[in-house]
Design a protein around this motif. Structure first.
Motif: not given
Length: 67
Positions: A5-10
């Motif tokens: 979910y790195n895209g979410l955090w970015h």
């Protein structure tokens, strides 16, 4: 299966939001937020609510990572 979910955090950083802000606007439970933080599986319903509130697509917030 593994997810990231790195895209979410970015996306949250770009929008100057905290995880708690996401929890409130998308109606997430603390346990769901914990699952996201641990890159664990969540329902499509949860992902849909997140996308609706952040005005994005699934591909912006989740990535499938091969084991």
């Amino acid at each position: 299966m593994a997810y990231s979910y790195n895209g979410l955090w970015h996306l949250l950083v770009d929008k100057k939001m905290k995880k708690t802000d996401l929890k409130e606007i998308a109606g997430l439970t603390p346990s769901t937020l914990a699952r996201l933080s641990k890159n664990e599986e969540v329902s499509l319903k949860v992902l849909s609510r997140i996308c609706k509130e952040l005005d994005c697509n699934f591909s912006d917030i989740i990535e499938y990572v091969k084991d």
